[in-house]
Scaffold this active site. Structure first.
Site, mmCIF file in Angstrom:
data_model
loop_
_atom_site.group_PDB
_atom_site.id
_atom_site.type_symbol
_atom_site.label_atom_id
_atom_site.label_comp_id
_atom_site.label_asym_id
_atom_site.label_seq_id
_atom_site.Cartn_x
_atom_site.Cartn_y
_atom_site.Cartn_z
ATOM 1 C CG ASP A 130 3.045 -13.281 -43.023
ATOM 2 O OD1 ASP A 130 4.576 -12.674 -42.935
ATOM 3 O OD2 ASP A 130 2.003 -13.200 -43.206
ATOM 4 C CG HIS A 137 -0.214 -4.608 -45.927
ATOM 5 N ND1 HIS A 137 -0.957 -4.824 -46.796
ATOM 6 C CD2 HIS A 137 -0.131 -5.868 -45.269
ATOM 7 C CE1 HIS A 137 -1.601 -6.325 -46.668
ATOM 8 N NE2 HIS A 137 -1.117 -6.563 -45.626
ATOM 9 N NE ARG A 146 -8.118 -3.090 -37.571
ATOM 10 C CZ ARG A 146 -8.202 -4.313 -38.477
ATOM 11 N NH1 ARG A 146 -8.269 -5.140 -38.442
ATOM 12 N NH2 ARG A 146 -6.907 -3.835 -39.479
ATOM 13 C CD GLU A 203 -1.649 -11.253 -47.741
ATOM 14 O OE1 GLU A 203 -2.061 -10.041 -47.056
ATOM 15 O OE2 GLU A 203 -0.995 -12.024 -47.042
ATOM 16 C CD GLU A 205 3.419 -11.937 -46.230
ATOM 17 O OE1 GLU A 205 4.775 -12.005 -45.698
ATOM 18 O OE2 GLU A 205 2.465 -11.867 -46.393
ATOM 19 C CG ASP A 237 1.359 -14.793 -46.670
ATOM 20 O OD1 ASP A 237 0.749 -16.846 -46.269
ATOM 21 O OD2 ASP A 237 0.347 -14.265 -45.546
ATOM 22 N NE ARG A 241 -5.809 -10.314 -49.093
ATOM 23 C CZ ARG A 241 -5.275 -9.672 -48.128
ATOM 24 N NH1 ARG A 241 -5.216 -10.242 -47.048
ATOM 25 N NH2 ARG A 241 -4.180 -9.900 -48.767
ATOM 26 C CD GLN A 244 -7.171 -12.095 -44.363
ATOM 27 O OE1 GLN A 244 -7.042 -12.078 -45.541
ATOM 28 N NE2 GLN A 244 -6.744 -10.917 -43.626
ATOM 29 C CE1 TYR A 248 -10.276 -9.827 -39.845
ATOM 30 C CE2 TYR A 248 -7.699 -10.501 -40.272
ATOM 31 C CZ TYR A 248 -9.416 -9.473 -39.970
ATOM 32 O OH TYR A 248 -9.140 -8.752 -40.141
ATOM 33 C CE LYS A 257 -3.891 -13.376 -44.122
ATOM 34 N NZ LYS A 257 -3.013 -12.383 -45.163
ATOM 35 C CB THR A 261 2.759 -19.797 -47.888
ATOM 36 O OG1 THR A 261 1.894 -19.687 -46.860
ATOM 37 C CG2 THR A 261 3.804 -18.724 -47.842
ATOM 38 C CB THR A 354 1.388 -7.566 -47.206
ATOM 39 O OG1 THR A 354 0.061 -8.526 -47.000
ATOM 40 C CG2 THR A 354 1.415 -6.624 -48.973
ATOM 41 C CD GLU A 368 -1.845 -2.871 -49.267
ATOM 42 O OE1 GLU A 368 -1.989 -3.659 -49.279
ATOM 43 O OE2 GLU A 368 -1.660 -1.604 -49.250
HETATM 44 O O1 LIG Z 1 -5.396 -5.779 -40.893
HETATM 45 C C1 LIG Z 1 -5.837 -6.679 -41.412
HETATM 46 O O2 LIG Z 1 -7.123 -7.272 -40.619
HETATM 47 C C2 LIG Z 1 -5.419 -8.267 -42.390
HETATM 48 C C3 LIG Z 1 -4.506 -7.895 -42.317
HETATM 49 C C4 LIG Z 1 -3.262 -8.959 -43.288
HETATM 50 O O3 LIG Z 1 -4.224 -9.837 -43.666
HETATM 51 C C5 LIG Z 1 -2.197 -8.823 -43.370
HETATM 52 C C6 LIG Z 1 -1.261 -9.787 -42.857
HETATM 53 O O4 LIG Z 1 -1.531 -11.501 -43.204
HETATM 54 C C7 LIG Z 1 -0.350 -9.945 -42.764
HETATM 55 C C8 LIG Z 1 0.888 -9.412 -44.050
HETATM 56 O O5 LIG Z 1 0.977 -9.703 -44.581
HETATM 57 O O6 LIG Z 1 1.322 -7.932 -43.670
HETATM 58 CA CA LIG Z 2 0.813 -12.102 -45.096
HETATM 59 MG MG LIG Z 3 0.046 -18.668 -46.528
#
Ligand SMILES: O=C(O)/C=C/C(=O)CC(=O)CC(=O)O
Ligand SMILES: [Ca+2]
Ligand SMILES: [Mg+2]
Length: 420
Positions: A130, A137, A146, A203, A205, A237, A241, A244, A248, A257, A261, A354, A368
């Site tokens: 992915d 996004h 962040r 998500e 996609e 997807d 959250r 994640q 992550y 994730k 899917t 996304t 978002e």
């Molecule tokens: O920026 C992040 O910390 C997290 C981003 C995502 O969750 C996006 C991802 O899975 C990829 C996407 O779908 O664009």
């Molecule tokens: Ca994704």
């Molecule tokens: Mg997935």
């Protein structure tokens, strides 16, 4: 002159004779899965067309690629065979061609009403990757996770960022999604909370279905990357959250994730999408030479997401976006994936990431749309920050031709509760 079929196709149907997307179906619950193409309200059974000897071009006349339970063999054959199949099928289905039109027995065997069949995953997916290719996004996620100082990390403008997903949990549209359980970020000195995700999201996609692969150690040149793309599908997807955000760092998405899917059943080929190409956004800084394309193109595909809240009769549109908003193209994603020698194989799945657009109404996930649950969305009387049990999410997408559509059908899934 617009090509017409002897099968009546409503101008709003996604499955015009200009489209002819490939899928895999069972005509009856007990029948073997076989490849088909969608046309209007029917599926044309390609195993029957092959048995009748109607794939009579030089590349496909002795092939058993349509006597298979998935499309892997056909997609591995490459663009000349795909073009031959498309030419054969468009001719066979055209209004002026008697072969199928006037053969009641063959029509009876090979044309099955779409609403009576079971659709399956069209390919056996060996690997799923992915990407993270929408700048809108990426910026929004950066601010949310962040902070506003430096939302887009330095590497992002130089390479299509991605992670390796999990092929085992890719499911066909219509499959229920079980709410995942997991850990979330602790507060203070407490242990991490554990339980059903409280921030379940979709998500929006699309995803590439890889055609011919490449040998381990031999990267695909950016200017031949399109020859490795059979076509594309819609993809949800699903993302938790809360799971994640805690798990992550530093290795990337994992259990937040890989619990499901969802793919749409019909693979729309690059040939069918060719009239809907558009210029890709200008890339600044310019990418390195291995990512620089002679022609850099996107596809103009309108996308829509609807949610039907649990217990409600009607669904409500929550976002409208378009594949053309992607910063990194499908071909750049594919070439980058192989630049280190990594081998792709027929049937591999490459998600775009996304697809958010620039406007508040074009954001591709609830993270978002509700700014990580700070705001709520109003859906005809119901309100949502994240998905609740019983909610059903449906994606749709299409290209608008002159008097016809080239569409993807739908990609849908309903959330069911976590196991006790
Ligand atoms: O920026 C992040 O910390 C997290 C981003 C995502 O969750 C996006 C991802 O899975 C990829 C996407 O779908 O664009
Ligand atoms: Ca994704
Ligand atoms: Mg997935």
């Amino acid at each position: 002159m617009v090509l017409k079929s002897f099968i009546e196709v409503h101008p709003d149907s996604h499955f015009s004779v200009q489209n002819l997307p490939y899928g895999v179906f069972k005509p009856h619950p007990s029948s073997a899965p076989r490849p088909g193409v969608a046309i209007g309200d029917y599926v044309l059974d390609l195993s029957e067309i092959a048995s009748a000897g109607l794939f009579d071009g030089p590349l496909l006349n002795n092939s058993d690629c349509f006597n298979q339970p998935n499309l892997n063999k056909f997609v591995s054959l490459g663009r000349p065979a795909w073009k031959e199949a498309r030419a054969t099928l468009q001719k066979l289905l055209s209004a002026t061609e008697p072969t199928l039109r006037d053969n009641a027995n063959l029509r009876q065997k090979s044309l099955v009403p779409l609403n009576s069949v079971e659709l399956l995953l069209p390919v056996a997916i060996g690997d799923y990757t992915d990407f993270f290719s929408s700048l809108h996004h990426t910026k929004n996620c950066g601010v949310i996770f962040r902070g506003p100082q430096n939302p887009v990390l330095q590497n992002w403008f130089h390479l299509p960022v991605a992670y390796h997903g999990r092929a085992s949990s890719v499911v066909i549209s219509g499959t229920d999604i079980v709410r995942p359980r997991g850990q979330a970020h602790p507060t203070g000195d407490s242990p991490p909370p554990f339980g059903p995700s409280l921030k379940l999201d979709f998500e929006l996609e699309m995803a590439t279905i890889v055609g011919p692969g490449n040998e381990l150690g031999k990267p695909v040149d950016i200017n031949s990357a399109a020859d490795h793309i059979f076509g594309i599908v819609l993809m949800n997807d699903w993302s938790a959250r809360d799971i994640q955000a805690w798990e992550y760092i530093p290795l990337g998405p994992f259990l937040g994730k890989n619990f499901g899917t969802t793919l749409s059943p019909w693979i729309v080929t690059l040939e069918a999408l060719e009239p809907f190409t558009c210029d890709a956004p200008k890339q600044d800084p310019p990418p390195l030479p291995y990512l620089t394309e002679k022609v850099s193109k996107n596809y103009d595909i309108s996308l829509e997401v609807r949610i039907k809240p649990a217990g409600h009769e009607d669904s409500c549109v929550v976002t409208r976006s378009n594949l053309k908003h992607l910063y990194w193209t499908l071909t750049q994603q594919l070439a980058h994936h192989t630049i280190n020698g990594c081998n792709l194989r027929p049937g591999d799945l490459l998600g775009t990431g996304t697809i958010s657009g620039p406007e508040p109404e074009s954001l591709g996930c609830l993270l978002e749309l509700t700014w990580n649950g700070q705001n709520s969305l109003s859906l005809n009387g119901a309100t949502r920050r994240f998905l609740e049990d019983g909610d059903e999410v449906t994606f749709t997408g299409y290209c608008e031709g002159n008097g016809y559509k080239v569409g993807f059908g739908t990609c849908t899934g309903k959330i069911v509760p976590s196991p006790p």
